[in-house]
Design an enzyme around this catalytic site. Structure first.
Site, PDB file in Angstrom:
ATOM      1  N   HIS A 140      46.493  50.462  39.520  1.00 36.20           N
ATOM      2  CA  HIS A 140      47.807  50.704  40.126  1.00 36.20           C
ATOM      3  C   HIS A 140      48.813  51.275  39.147  1.00 36.20           C
ATOM      4  CE1 HIS A 140      46.720  48.955  43.963  1.00 36.20           C
ATOM      5  NE2 HIS A 140      45.983  48.110  43.249  1.00 36.20           N
ATOM      6  N   SER A 159      47.478  44.068  41.739  1.00 36.97           N
ATOM      7  CA  SER A 159      47.444  44.814  42.998  1.00 36.97           C
ATOM      8  C   SER A 159      48.203  44.142  44.137  1.00 36.97           C
ATOM      9  CB  SER A 159      46.001  45.050  43.418  1.00 36.97           C
ATOM     10  OG  SER A 159      45.330  43.822  43.614  1.00 36.97           O
ATOM     11  N   LYS A 191      43.901  55.926  44.192  1.00 36.32           N
ATOM     12  CA  LYS A 191      45.299  55.515  44.414  1.00 36.32           C
ATOM     13  C   LYS A 191      46.237  56.663  44.056  1.00 36.32           C
ATOM     14  CE  LYS A 191      43.769  50.981  44.905  1.00 36.32           C
ATOM     15  NZ  LYS A 191      42.993  49.912  44.311  1.00 36.32           N
ATOM     16  N   ASN A 194      48.295  53.367  49.061  1.00 36.94           N
ATOM     17  CA  ASN A 194      48.321  53.394  47.593  1.00 36.94           C
ATOM     18  C   ASN A 194      48.407  54.820  47.061  1.00 36.94           C
ATOM     19  OD1 ASN A 194      47.861  50.557  47.461  1.00 36.94           O
ATOM     20  ND2 ASN A 194      45.701  50.933  47.869  1.00 36.94           N
ATOM     21  N   HIS A 235      41.294  41.465  40.349  1.00 39.82           N
ATOM     22  CA  HIS A 235      40.737  42.069  41.560  1.00 39.82           C
ATOM     23  C   HIS A 235      39.288  41.619  41.802  1.00 39.82           C
ATOM     24  CE1 HIS A 235      39.305  45.442  44.131  1.00 39.82           C
ATOM     25  NE2 HIS A 235      40.558  45.438  44.561  1.00 39.82           N
ATOM     26  N   GLU A 277      44.132  43.135  34.834  1.00 32.80           N
ATOM     27  CA  GLU A 277      44.708  44.362  35.388  1.00 32.80           C
ATOM     28  C   GLU A 277      45.999  44.639  34.630  1.00 32.80           C
ATOM     29  OE1 GLU A 277      45.183  44.009  39.712  1.00 32.80           O
ATOM     30  OE2 GLU A 277      43.352  42.834  39.763  1.00 32.80           O
ATOM     31  N   ASP A 334      42.083  47.061  33.782  1.00 28.67           N
ATOM     32  CA  ASP A 334      41.987  47.844  35.007  1.00 28.67           C
ATOM     33  C   ASP A 334      43.381  48.380  35.340  1.00 28.67           C
ATOM     34  OD1 ASP A 334      41.764  48.781  37.583  1.00 28.67           O
ATOM     35  OD2 ASP A 334      40.863  46.964  38.426  1.00 28.67           O
TER      36      ASP A 334
HETATM   37  C1  LIG Z   1      41.704  49.291  44.495  1.00 31.10           C
HETATM   38  C2  LIG Z   1      41.356  48.563  43.268  1.00 31.10           C
HETATM   39  C3  LIG Z   1      40.103  48.702  42.680  1.00 31.10           C
HETATM   40  C4  LIG Z   1      38.966  49.422  43.353  1.00 31.10           C
HETATM   41  O1  LIG Z   1      39.086  50.789  43.267  1.00 31.10           O
HETATM   42  P1  LIG Z   1      38.403  51.664  44.414  1.00 31.10           P
HETATM   43  O2  LIG Z   1      38.352  53.015  43.826  1.00 31.10           O
HETATM   44  O3  LIG Z   1      39.295  51.555  45.606  1.00 31.10           O
HETATM   45  O4  LIG Z   1      37.057  51.086  44.662  1.00 31.10           O
HETATM   46  C5  LIG Z   1      39.881  48.094  41.473  1.00 31.10           C
HETATM   47  N1  LIG Z   1      40.821  47.347  40.874  1.00 31.10           N
HETATM   48  C6  LIG Z   1      42.034  47.172  41.432  1.00 31.10           C
HETATM   49  C7  LIG Z   1      43.036  46.343  40.726  1.00 31.10           C
HETATM   50  C8  LIG Z   1      42.338  47.749  42.651  1.00 31.10           C
HETATM   51  O5  LIG Z   1      43.517  47.540  43.212  1.00 31.10           O
END
Ligand SMILES: *Cc1c(COP(=O)(O)O)cnc(C)c1O
Length: 399
Positions: free
Chosen positions: A218, A190, A249, A48, A134, A186, A215
């Protein structure tokens, strides 16, 4: 074997029978277009680290300098004596970057989701999540004690139905406070790489007096005139109450963050349990993340971004269909059956290409896939090699 171990072994056997057993792969060396796994040099399409920043000289230098100045560990939680200069500098930088009044960093995106949802929502409140949200958002909702509802993936009509039911239910509650309503999604999903209709979601939550948490794990650093994410691209950032992201990421570091009004951050500092009861992130992580944000904000990653989108475009042109017109570095190859996905991953591995099979519980049962991700660290030759191999293994039609 004692009964404890017997119990564990029988569980593992069940997982193995379903082709769902996972094991760790020892990776040697930094993230990049190529990685060494178990002694083999592989072309990596699983990271990522979309902009290739985890191995950027300025990001690494910032981390190293932070270790020199502030040490390896942060010593305590943020509220005791662990709130170090790199944390404060990072948070000021994140707020500036996202155009919000304030920001708060967490040790991970997972911790940010868990702490934030739990801090804002209580028993009697209602959280409405997109079905494909997620795990950290789901877990946050569960832990909060609030009522959890789910709407069909990106389905506005279904969300409106749930919002209406919950708003009506809230309106007839006498003597008690109206429940808070929180819609959670999101911006870029993801495991599928598709997008939520953020403008329409904002319209809906306004109509029913709900709040919206998005969120952007990505999307942060990759979309919009200020590289803030999809909300920035759509011009709806100011309509989202809670903006979340991760620094693990595209920012090439580690940690999670929440951006929003000062009062939101103050409530989180006082109530978010994953923030309060956890040692502050190490100074190196905060400093590296800040360096990455600065690189992105100043436009110095434009070239990386251009290269990334070129790779995505050339993959899409060569592989039949793809959902949605929006650019995204996540290109899932849908396979379905868990064992088939695992053997497709193995066949690619034999050819020196690493794309892991993603199975339940990361995605629904029977929806196994190879989650192909592209990075600015790849060259055009890497992409051609990938395409040749996907075609010769007849995997190209899945995308
Ligand atoms: C990876 C991810 C997270 C978690 O983030 P980390 O910093 O890896 O704990 C949260 N939400 C989504 C959509 C993700 O893909």
């Amino acid at each position: 074997m004692n009964s404890f171990e017997q119990d564990l072994c029988s569980r593992l056997e069940t997982i193995r029978e379903q082709s769902l057993l996972r094991t760790l792969r020892p990776v040697n060396g930094p993230q990049g277009a190529r990685i060494e796994i178990a002694g083999r040099d592989l072309l990596n399409f699983s990271s990522n680290d979309y902009l290739g920043l985890s191995n950027h000289p300025l990001v690494k230098e910032a981390a190293a300098r932070a270790v020199e100045r502030h040490g390896a560990g942060s010593g305590a939680s943020r509220l005791i004596c662990g709130s170090l200069a790199p944390h404060q500098e990072l948070e000021a930088c994140l707020a500036d970057f996202k155009g919000t009044a304030a920001a708060l960093s967490f040790s991970s995106g997972y911790a940010a989701a868990l702490g934030t949802i739990g801090a804002l929502m209580d028993k009697g409140d209602v959280i409405i999540l997109d079905r494909l949200s997620h795990a950290c958002l789901v877990d946050g909702a569960r832990l909060s004690g609030a009522t959890m509802r789910v709407f069909k993936h990106n389905d506005l009509e279904n969300l409106e139905k749930v919002l209406k039911q919950e708003a009506d239910r809230g309106a007839i509650q006498k003597n008690s406070k109206r429940p808070r309503l929180l819609v959670v999604t999101e911006s870029v999903f993801s495991m599928d790489g598709d997008r939520a209709p953020l403008a329409e979601l904002a319209d809906l939550k306004d109509r029913y007096g709900a709040w919206l948490m998005v969120d952007e794990a990505h999307a942060t650093g990759m979309h919009g005139p200020h590289f803030r994410g999809v909300a920035d691209e759509l011009g709806v950032s100011h309509r989202i109450e809670i903006q979340m992201g991760t620094m693990g990421k595209a920012l090439g570091s580690a940690g999670g963050f929440i951006c929003g009004p000062q009062a939101l951050i103050d409530v989180l500092v006082n109530r978010a349990r994953s923030f309060i009861f956890s040692t502050a992130p190490v100074p190196a992580a905060a400093a590296a993340a800040r360096a990455a944000v600065e690189l992105i904000r100043s436009g110095q990653c434009q070239e990386n971004l251009t290269r990334l989108w070129q790779h995505v475009t050339s993959l899409r042109e060569n592989l039949s269909t793809m959902a949605g017109p929006a650019l995204c570095p996540i290109l899932p190859l849908h396979i379905g059956e868990e064992s088939k996905a695992a053997s497709a991953g193995k066949a690619l591995l034999e050819r020196g290409i690493f794309i892991p099979a993603i199975r339940y519980p990361s995605v629904a049962r029977g929806k196994a896939r190879l989650r192909l991700t592209v990075s600015a660290a790849h060259s055009s030759a890497d992409i051609r090699l990938l395409l040749d191999n996907l075609k010769s293994l007849e995997l190209a039609q899945h995308i």
